[in-house]
Design an enzyme around this catalytic site. Structure first.
Site, short mmCIF file in Angstrom:
data_model
loop_
_atom_site.label_atom_id
_atom_site.label_comp_id
_atom_site.label_asym_id
_atom_site.label_seq_id
_atom_site.Cartn_x
_atom_site.Cartn_y
_atom_site.Cartn_z
N ASP A 1 0.84 -1.20 0.00
CA ASP A 1 0.00 0.00 0.00
C ASP A 1 0.87 1.25 0.00
O ASP A 1 1.66 1.46 0.92
CB ASP A 1 -0.88 0.01 1.27
CG ASP A 1 -1.78 1.23 1.30
OD1 ASP A 1 -2.85 1.18 0.66
OD2 ASP A 1 -1.42 2.25 1.94
N TYR B 1 2.63 9.97 -0.14
CA TYR B 1 3.72 9.46 0.71
C TYR B 1 5.09 9.79 0.14
O TYR B 1 6.09 9.63 0.83
CB TYR B 1 3.61 7.94 0.93
CG TYR B 1 2.32 7.46 1.56
CD1 TYR B 1 1.42 8.36 2.12
CD2 TYR B 1 2.00 6.11 1.61
CE1 TYR B 1 0.23 7.93 2.68
CE2 TYR B 1 0.81 5.67 2.18
CZ TYR B 1 -0.07 6.59 2.70
OH TYR B 1 -1.25 6.17 3.26
N LYS C 1 -2.74 5.85 -4.37
CA LYS C 1 -3.90 6.72 -4.10
C LYS C 1 -3.78 8.07 -4.79
O LYS C 1 -2.70 8.65 -4.85
CB LYS C 1 -4.03 6.95 -2.58
CG LYS C 1 -3.96 5.66 -1.76
CD LYS C 1 -4.19 5.88 -0.28
CE LYS C 1 -3.86 4.61 0.50
NZ LYS C 1 -2.48 4.54 1.01
N HIS D 1 -7.90 9.13 -2.08
CA HIS D 1 -7.30 9.10 -0.73
C HIS D 1 -8.27 9.61 0.34
O HIS D 1 -8.31 9.09 1.45
CB HIS D 1 -6.01 9.94 -0.74
CG HIS D 1 -5.03 9.58 0.32
ND1 HIS D 1 -3.68 9.55 0.12
CD2 HIS D 1 -5.19 9.23 1.61
CE1 HIS D 1 -3.05 9.19 1.22
NE2 HIS D 1 -3.96 9.00 2.15
N1 LIG Z 1 -5.69 5.92 3.65
C1 LIG Z 1 -5.22 6.65 4.66
O1 LIG Z 1 -5.65 7.79 4.87
C2 LIG Z 1 -4.17 6.08 5.55
C3 LIG Z 1 -3.48 4.95 5.16
N2 LIG Z 1 -2.51 4.42 5.96
C4 LIG Z 1 -1.81 3.20 5.48
O2 LIG Z 1 -1.86 2.20 6.51
C5 LIG Z 1 -0.54 1.82 6.87
C6 LIG Z 1 -0.46 1.43 8.34
O3 LIG Z 1 -0.90 2.46 9.19
P1 LIG Z 1 0.08 3.26 10.19
O4 LIG Z 1 -0.59 4.55 10.47
O5 LIG Z 1 1.44 3.23 9.64
O6 LIG Z 1 -0.06 2.50 11.56
P2 LIG Z 1 0.14 1.05 12.18
O7 LIG Z 1 -1.05 0.81 13.03
O8 LIG Z 1 0.51 0.04 11.16
O9 LIG Z 1 1.33 1.38 13.16
C7 LIG Z 1 2.67 1.33 12.80
C8 LIG Z 1 3.48 1.04 14.05
O10 LIG Z 1 2.94 -0.14 14.70
C9 LIG Z 1 3.98 -0.84 15.31
N3 LIG Z 1 3.92 -2.25 14.90
C10 LIG Z 1 3.80 -2.79 13.65
N4 LIG Z 1 3.79 -4.13 13.72
C11 LIG Z 1 3.89 -4.47 15.04
C12 LIG Z 1 3.91 -5.69 15.73
N5 LIG Z 1 3.84 -6.87 15.13
N6 LIG Z 1 4.02 -5.64 17.09
C13 LIG Z 1 4.10 -4.46 17.74
N7 LIG Z 1 4.08 -3.27 17.13
C14 LIG Z 1 3.98 -3.27 15.78
C15 LIG Z 1 5.30 -0.19 14.89
O11 LIG Z 1 5.69 0.67 15.96
P3 LIG Z 1 6.98 0.40 16.85
O12 LIG Z 1 8.07 1.09 16.12
O13 LIG Z 1 6.61 1.04 18.14
O14 LIG Z 1 7.18 -1.09 16.96
C16 LIG Z 1 4.91 0.65 13.70
O15 LIG Z 1 5.69 1.79 13.56
C17 LIG Z 1 0.30 3.04 6.50
O16 LIG Z 1 1.68 2.74 6.45
C18 LIG Z 1 -0.33 3.43 5.19
O17 LIG Z 1 0.13 2.57 4.15
C19 LIG Z 1 -2.25 4.96 7.19
C20 LIG Z 1 -2.89 6.09 7.64
C21 LIG Z 1 -3.89 6.75 6.84
O1 LIG Z 2 -2.38 8.10 4.39
C1 LIG Z 2 -2.05 8.83 5.30
C2 LIG Z 2 -1.00 8.49 6.25
O2 LIG Z 2 -1.23 9.02 7.54
C3 LIG Z 2 -1.46 10.41 7.57
C4 LIG Z 2 -1.63 10.90 8.98
O3 LIG Z 2 -0.42 11.08 9.61
C5 LIG Z 2 -2.71 10.70 6.82
O4 LIG Z 2 -2.86 12.09 6.74
C6 LIG Z 2 -2.68 10.15 5.44
O5 LIG Z 2 -3.99 10.03 5.00
#
Ligand SMILES: NC(=O)C1=CN([C@@H]2O[C@H](COP(=O)(O)OP(=O)(O)OC[C@H]3O[C@@H](n4cnc5c(N)ncnc54)[C@H](OP(=O)(O)O)[C@@H]3O)[C@@H](O)[C@H]2O)C=CC1
Ligand SMILES: O=C1CO[C@H](CO)[C@@H](O)[C@@H]1O
Length: 323
Positions: free
Chosen positions: A47, A52, A81, A114
């Site tokens: 994804d 990004y 996206k 997005h």
């Molecule tokens: N469409 C949108 O608007 C959005 C899309 N996204 C997408 O979703 C993806 C994931 O969401 P994101 O916000 O990054 O958050 P996550 O919920 O995936 O959190 C990421 C953090 O979770 C921890 N983690 C991951 N795997 C584990 C595990 N097995 N055990 C313990 N901790 C773990 C790590 O932190 P630590 O370093 O503390 O271990 C990592 O940095 C994004 O990368 C993006 O691709 C995200 C936000 C918005």
């Molecule tokens: O995809 C995304 C990743 O996370 C961001 C938040 O910090 C969002 O703004 C964005 O939609």
């Protein structure tokens, strides 16, 4: 070597692997290495997003693994996206071509809008993606997302996009889109984690044959963005650890299994190799109904990613929530 990840079928017949690799903040050489490592471990669903700023890195990693003969393009499921400032229908083809060029691919499996909120367009460079009005607020456009959608439908007809979907849409916005669309969205990518379980939205989507992709599945976000917060720190909770101990799994694996058991497709972003391995090793157990109910009790009604910067937009999807 891990057994291959199960896939679910969209209504249009294409299949998506049940776990994906989130890449927000995955950048540079380290990012390329992390994505290649994930492919080696067994990830096939990636994804990313124009916003990004890492589509080039994602593309490099994927193409290197294809050139090595380790995978073929058909093995992969790549999502990117359309950014909010490219909602004007005339901008959609160029925005998409830029993503495709960054990714160095001939097609993407899934192209998502997005967010439902259109922003003012200034250009395609990173510094142009969010602009501010005189009062210092994010500047909007008044493009209707249904018009943006029509332009996305044309991309499917053009053959370079297999499926289209949306992200951060609420039920009312989905309903309006469905009433105007010729091609239905295959998924709505939204925040979903034990602290924010999205029950009504999941039910609505299931009713309409739309899958739900779960972003921020760990309910916490590894970033210095003050507009994000930790929803429920379930990864530290003794009851989650106890469920994990029963199956020989970590709390993170229990959380991901829970999200699959409630019908979503999680896209966690691991921060190291151990997490990358754990997050895909979740297909040899499932939670009992009691364990699913227990995990559901962490619901706190608040998002980790409330997208507060856009809260004054007429299409801000979380108006009715306390943010
Ligand atoms: N469409 C949108 O608007 C959005 C899309 N996204 C997408 O979703 C993806 C994931 O969401 P994101 O916000 O990054 O958050 P996550 O919920 O995936 O959190 C990421 C953090 O979770 C921890 N983690 C991951 N795997 C584990 C595990 N097995 N055990 C313990 N901790 C773990 C790590 O932190 P630590 O370093 O503390 O271990 C990592 O940095 C994004 O990368 C993006 O691709 C995200 C936000 C918005
Ligand atoms: O995809 C995304 C990743 O996370 C961001 C938040 O910090 C969002 O703004 C964005 O939609």
């Amino acid at each position: 070597m891990w057994a291959s990840v199960p896939r679910v079928k969209f209504f249009n017949g294409f299949e998506i692997p049940l776990i994906g690799l989130g890449t927000y903040l995955t950048k540079g050489e380290e990012g390329v290495r992390a994505i290649k490592q994930a492919i080696d471990i067994g990830y096939r669903h990636i994804d990313t997003a124009y916003r990004y700023g890492n589509e080039c890195e994602v593309g490099r990693a994927l193409n290197e693994k294809i050139s090595e003969g380790f995978i073929t393009r058909e093995d992969l499921f790549v999502t990117t996206k359309l950014w909010n400032s490219f909602h004007a229908p005339m901008l959609v083809p160029e925005a998409f071509q830029r993503s495709l060029q960054n990714l160095q691919l001939e097609y993407v499996d899934l192209y998502l809008m997005h967010m439902p909120m259109g922003l003012a367009f200034r250009g395609f460079r990173e510094q142009d993606l969010i602009t501010y009005d005189k009062s210092g607020k994010v500047a909007f456009s008044n493009v209707d997302f249904c018009d943006t959608w029509k332009a996305m439908e044309d991309l499917v007809r053009g053959g370079q996009v297999r499926s289209i979907g949306v992200s951060n849409f609420n039920c009312e916005q989905l309903s309006r889109l469905l009433s105007k669309a010729n091609i239905k969205p295959v998924t709505n990518q939204v925040e979903c984690n034990p602290g924010f379980t999205q029950k009504p939205l999941i039910q609505f989507c299931r009713h309409h044959g739309i899958t739900v992709t779960a972003f921020s599945p760990m309910g916490r976000v590894d970033r210095s963005d003050s507009s994000c917060r930790v929803t429920a720190d379930v990864l530290q909770h003794p009851q989650v650890a106890a469920i994990g101990a029963k199956y020989g799994k970590t709390p993170g694996q229990v959380v991901l299994r829970y999200l699959i058991d409630i019908g979503t497709i999680p896209i966690p972003k691991p921060s190291n190799r151990a997490e990358t391995v754990q997050n895909i090793d979740i297909f040899d157990f499932r939670l009992t109904p009691d364990e699913i109910a227990l995990m559901g009790r962490f619901e706190g009604g608040k998002r980790a990613v409330p997208l507060k910067y856009y809260s004054h937009h007429p299409e801000y999807p979380f108006q009715r929530e306390e943010i």
